[in-house]
Design a protein around this motif. Structure first.
Motif, PDB file in Angstrom:
ATOM      1  N   ARG A   1     -10.827 -61.960  26.583  1.00  0.00           N
ATOM      2  CA  ARG A   1     -10.144 -60.991  25.362  1.00  0.00           C
ATOM      3  C   ARG A   1     -11.259 -62.036  24.153  1.00  0.00           C
ATOM      4  O   ARG A   1     -11.259 -63.226  24.765  1.00  0.00           O
ATOM      5  CB  ARG A   1      -9.017 -61.408  25.050  1.00  0.00           C
TER       6      ARG A   1
ATOM      7  N   VAL B   1      -2.602 -62.510  14.747  1.00  0.00           N
ATOM      8  CA  VAL B   1      -3.626 -62.910  16.006  1.00  0.00           C
ATOM      9  C   VAL B   1      -4.101 -61.453  16.590  1.00  0.00           C
ATOM     10  O   VAL B   1      -3.221 -59.983  16.835  1.00  0.00           O
ATOM     11  CB  VAL B   1      -2.687 -63.515  17.157  1.00  0.00           C
TER      12      VAL B   1
ATOM     13  N   ASN C   1      -6.635 -59.854  19.039  1.00  0.00           N
ATOM     14  CA  ASN C   1      -7.050 -59.552  20.307  1.00  0.00           C
ATOM     15  C   ASN C   1      -8.179 -57.899  20.225  1.00  0.00           C
ATOM     16  O   ASN C   1      -7.917 -57.224  20.018  1.00  0.00           O
ATOM     17  CB  ASN C   1      -5.778 -59.432  21.159  1.00  0.00           C
TER      18      ASN C   1
ATOM     19  N   TYR D   1     -10.341 -56.627  23.257  1.00  0.00           N
ATOM     20  CA  TYR D   1     -10.289 -56.710  25.018  1.00  0.00           C
ATOM     21  C   TYR D   1     -11.964 -55.754  25.131  1.00  0.00           C
ATOM     22  O   TYR D   1     -11.544 -54.554  25.059  1.00  0.00           O
ATOM     23  CB  TYR D   1      -8.859 -56.124  25.641  1.00  0.00           C
TER      24      TYR D   1
ATOM     25  N   LEU E   1      -4.704 -61.217  28.896  1.00  0.00           N
ATOM     26  CA  LEU E   1      -4.050 -62.216  28.831  1.00  0.00           C
ATOM     27  C   LEU E   1      -2.893 -62.395  29.599  1.00  0.00           C
ATOM     28  O   LEU E   1      -2.686 -61.037  30.244  1.00  0.00           O
ATOM     29  CB  LEU E   1      -2.660 -62.218  27.304  1.00  0.00           C
TER      30      LEU E   1
ATOM     31  N   HIS F   1       2.760 -64.549  29.680  1.00  0.00           N
ATOM     32  CA  HIS F   1       3.524 -65.563  28.938  1.00  0.00           C
ATOM     33  C   HIS F   1       4.375 -64.764  28.229  1.00  0.00           C
ATOM     34  O   HIS F   1       4.159 -64.093  28.330  1.00  0.00           O
ATOM     35  CB  HIS F   1       2.320 -65.676  28.033  1.00  0.00           C
TER      36      HIS F   1
ATOM     37  N   ASP G   1       5.857 -65.498  23.746  1.00  0.00           N
ATOM     38  CA  ASP G   1       5.357 -65.627  22.068  1.00  0.00           C
ATOM     39  C   ASP G   1       5.876 -66.762  22.100  1.00  0.00           C
ATOM     40  O   ASP G   1       7.282 -66.720  22.296  1.00  0.00           O
ATOM     41  CB  ASP G   1       5.415 -64.443  21.581  1.00  0.00           C
TER      42      ASP G   1
ATOM     43  N   LEU H   1       3.518 -55.753  17.181  1.00  0.00           N
ATOM     44  CA  LEU H   1       2.443 -55.638  17.627  1.00  0.00           C
ATOM     45  C   LEU H   1       2.127 -54.039  16.854  1.00  0.00           C
ATOM     46  O   LEU H   1       2.703 -53.329  16.963  1.00  0.00           O
ATOM     47  CB  LEU H   1       2.087 -55.742  18.511  1.00  0.00           C
TER      48      LEU H   1
ATOM     49  N   LEU I   1      -0.884 -53.206  27.608  1.00  0.00           N
ATOM     50  CA  LEU I   1       0.347 -53.840  27.229  1.00  0.00           C
ATOM     51  C   LEU I   1       1.537 -53.650  28.085  1.00  0.00           C
ATOM     52  O   LEU I   1       1.308 -53.088  28.610  1.00  0.00           O
ATOM     53  CB  LEU I   1       0.865 -54.358  26.410  1.00  0.00           C
TER      54      LEU I   1
ATOM     55  N   HIS J   1       4.986 -60.483  29.015  1.00  0.00           N
ATOM     56  CA  HIS J   1       4.749 -60.178  29.436  1.00  0.00           C
ATOM     57  C   HIS J   1       2.889 -60.358  28.834  1.00  0.00           C
ATOM     58  O   HIS J   1       2.663 -61.145  29.488  1.00  0.00           O
ATOM     59  CB  HIS J   1       4.461 -59.603  27.417  1.00  0.00           C
TER      60      HIS J   1
ATOM     61  N   ALA K   1      -1.676 -58.802  28.894  1.00  0.00           N
ATOM     62  CA  ALA K   1      -2.613 -58.091  28.486  1.00  0.00           C
ATOM     63  C   ALA K   1      -3.063 -57.550  29.482  1.00  0.00           C
ATOM     64  O   ALA K   1      -4.566 -58.366  29.966  1.00  0.00           O
ATOM     65  CB  ALA K   1      -3.502 -57.980  26.835  1.00  0.00           C
TER      66      ALA K   1
ATOM     67  N   ARG L   1     -10.283 -52.736  23.763  1.00  0.00           N
ATOM     68  CA  ARG L   1      -9.146 -52.069  23.125  1.00  0.00           C
ATOM     69  C   ARG L   1      -8.690 -52.741  21.909  1.00  0.00           C
ATOM     70  O   ARG L   1      -9.138 -54.964  21.880  1.00  0.00           O
ATOM     71  CB  ARG L   1      -7.936 -52.790  23.977  1.00  0.00           C
TER      72      ARG L   1
ATOM     73  N   SER M   1      -5.221 -55.803  19.816  1.00  0.00           N
ATOM     74  CA  SER M   1      -3.710 -55.295  19.162  1.00  0.00           C
ATOM     75  C   SER M   1      -4.068 -56.169  18.039  1.00  0.00           C
ATOM     76  O   SER M   1      -4.504 -57.360  17.745  1.00  0.00           O
ATOM     77  CB  SER M   1      -3.148 -55.954  19.829  1.00  0.00           C
TER      78      SER M   1
END
Ligand SMILES: O=C(O)CCC(=O)C(=O)O
Ligand SMILES: [Fe+2]
Length: 345
Positions: free
Chosen positions: A132, A200, A202, A204, A216, A219, A221, A228, A236, A275, A277, A285, A287
Motif C-alpha cells: 500500500r 489517512v 490508502n 492498494y 495492511l 492492527h 487503530d 472509513l 477490509l 482489522h 486490509a 483499491r 480507502s
C-alpha cells in the motif's frame, strides 16, 4: 523511495518481490482464519441527531451494545453528501496519479509533519513491506492539505469537517450509552481545545499474488474512533468472535471502528478492534480513513467514572499522552494490539 504504484507501473510483474512477501496474517493468533459471512450492525445517524426521544434512546442503546459486542458498525444517513464522499475518493486517486515530483515534496517525512506521502507502514523498520501507498494529513486542529491536484484541498476540508461532526455526535451517543453525561467524553478528553484528526488515504494497487502480500497487517487503530470509506473494491476484514469478517460497506456509509483510546478511556468496556486490509489482483483499491482523538497533549487514561475499586474494576491501563502513543505505534511493527498491550496494568 519506490512506492507500490510505481513498482506496478514499471513493468509487467507476475510475482511479488520478496520484500513484500508477508506471512504475518497467518502468524497472527492461530485459528482466526475463517472468513465469516455476518450481518454488520447499522447505526442510523439521523435518529441519533434528529430522532424523537424514544428513537434516540433506542439508537444509543444499540450503539452501546454494538461497541461492547462488535466494536465496528456502519453509519447511514450521516449527513455528509454523497458527492463529498465521491469527490474524496476521486480526489485521492487524483493525488496518487500526480507525477512523482509533486508527491516527493511529502516523502520521507516524520510522524508529526503536516503531510506525509509514503509506502508500507514504516518503510525503514518494516520486516516485510505492505502492498500500500499512503497519504497522511493532520487536518485538525490545524488544517493542512496538499496543494495538488486542484480542488483537492477544498474537498479534504469539507470531507474531514463532515467526518468530524459525525464522530463528535457518535462520541456523545457513546458517552450516554455508558451511563455518562452526553459531553463527558469530550470534556474529559479536552476535545474542545483542539481534537486531533488524522486523515489517512490508502491506495492498494492490483497485486499479482494477493495471497502472499498484505495491504495492511492485523492492527488496531489509535484514537477513539476511525471513520472509513472506500471505493467499490473490498479488502477490509475485521475480527469478530475470533473470525475474520469481510466488510462490504453499504454505499454512502461510513464504516466505524473503535480505537485503542476508546478501550483505554472506557477501561476495557468498549474494546478496539483488530482489522487488516487484503489486496486483490483486479484493480486499485482506495480507502479513506479519519482517526479521531483528543488533542495531542491529552493524557488518555481510564475515565474516573468508569473505574470502580469496590466493584473490582480498577484501572486496567496506565495513562499515556496521545502524542506519545502515536510515537510508540510509529516506531514499532504494526502488529495486532501490541501498543495497547504495553499499557495494560
Ligand atoms: O483499507 C482499509 O479499509 C483499512 C485501512 C486501515 O486499517 C488504516 O488505515 O488504519
Ligand atoms: Fe486501521
Amino acid at each position: 523511495m519506490l512506492c507500490v504504484k510505481q513498482l506496478v507501473e514499471s513493468g509487467c510483474l507476475t510475482t511479488v518481490p520478496s520484500k513484500y512477501v508477508s506471512r504475518r496474517s497467518l502468524e497472527y493468533s492461530e485459528g482466526r482464519f475463517a472468513d465469516q459471512e455476518v450481518v454488520i450492525p447499522i447505526i442510523d445517524f439521523s435518529l441519533l441527531t434528529c430522532g424523537n426521544a424514544e428513537q434516540r434512546s433506542k439508537v444509543i442503546e444499540d450503539l452501546g451494545n454494538t461497541c461492547r459486542e462488535w466494536g465496528f458498525f456502519m453509519v447511514i444517513n450521516h449527513g455528509v453528501p454523497q458527492k463529498v464522499m465521491d469527490d474524496m475518493i476521486r480526489g485521492s486517486q487524483g493525488f496518487f496519479d500526480l507525477i512523482d515530483e509533486e508527491k516527493h515534496e511529502y516523502a520521507g517525512r516524520a510522524l508529526f509533519e503536516p503531510i506525509r506521502w509514503g509506502t508500507s507502514f514504516n518503510a525503514t523498520a518494516d520486516k516485510a513491506f505492505f502492498w500500500r501507498d499512503f497519504l497522511k494529513v493532520h487536518v485538525h486542529p490545524h488544517f493542512n492539505a496538499p496543494k495538488s491536484p486542484t480542488g483537492f484541498s477544498e474537498i479534504i476540508e469539507e470531507y474531514c469537517k463532515g467526518a468530524r461532526e459525525v464522530a463528535d455526535q457518535l462520541l456523545r451517543g457513546i458517552s450516554k450509552s455508558l451511563g455518562l453525561e452526553e459531553t463527558y467524553i469530550e470534556n474529559i478528553m479536552d476535545m474542545k481545545s483542539g481534537a486531533h484528526q488524522l486523515l489517512v488515504i490508502n491506495m492498494y494497487p492490483p497485486c499479482p499474488q494477493p495471497d502472499v502480500a498484505m495491504g495492511l497487517p492485523p492492527h488496531s487503530d489509535h484514537g477513539l474512533l476511525t471513520l472509513l470509506t472506500q471505493n467499490e473494491l473490498s479488502g477490509l476484514q475485521v475480527i469478530h468472535n475470533g473470525n475474520w469478517v469481510s466488510v462490504n460497506p453499504l454505499p454512502n456509509s461510513f464504516f466505524v471502528i473503535t480505537g485503542d483510546h476508546m478501550e483505554i478511556l472506557t477501561n476495557g468496556k468498549y474494546k478496539s478492534v483488530v482489522h487488516r486490509a487484503l489486496v486483490n489482483d483486479k484493480a486499485t483499491r482506495i480507502s479513506v480513513g479519519t482517526a479521531h482523538g483528543p488533542p495531542l497533549e491529552t493524557v488518555v487514561r481510564p475515565a474516573p467514572k468508569l473505574v470502580d475499586y469496590k466493584a473490582q474494576q480498577p484501572p486496567a491501563y496506565r495513562g499515556i499522552k496521545y502524542k506519545e502513543f502515536l510515537e510508540l505505534q510509529q516506531c514499532n511493527q504494526l502488529n495486532g494490539k501490541s501498543c495497547l498491550n504495553r499499557l495494560r496494568i
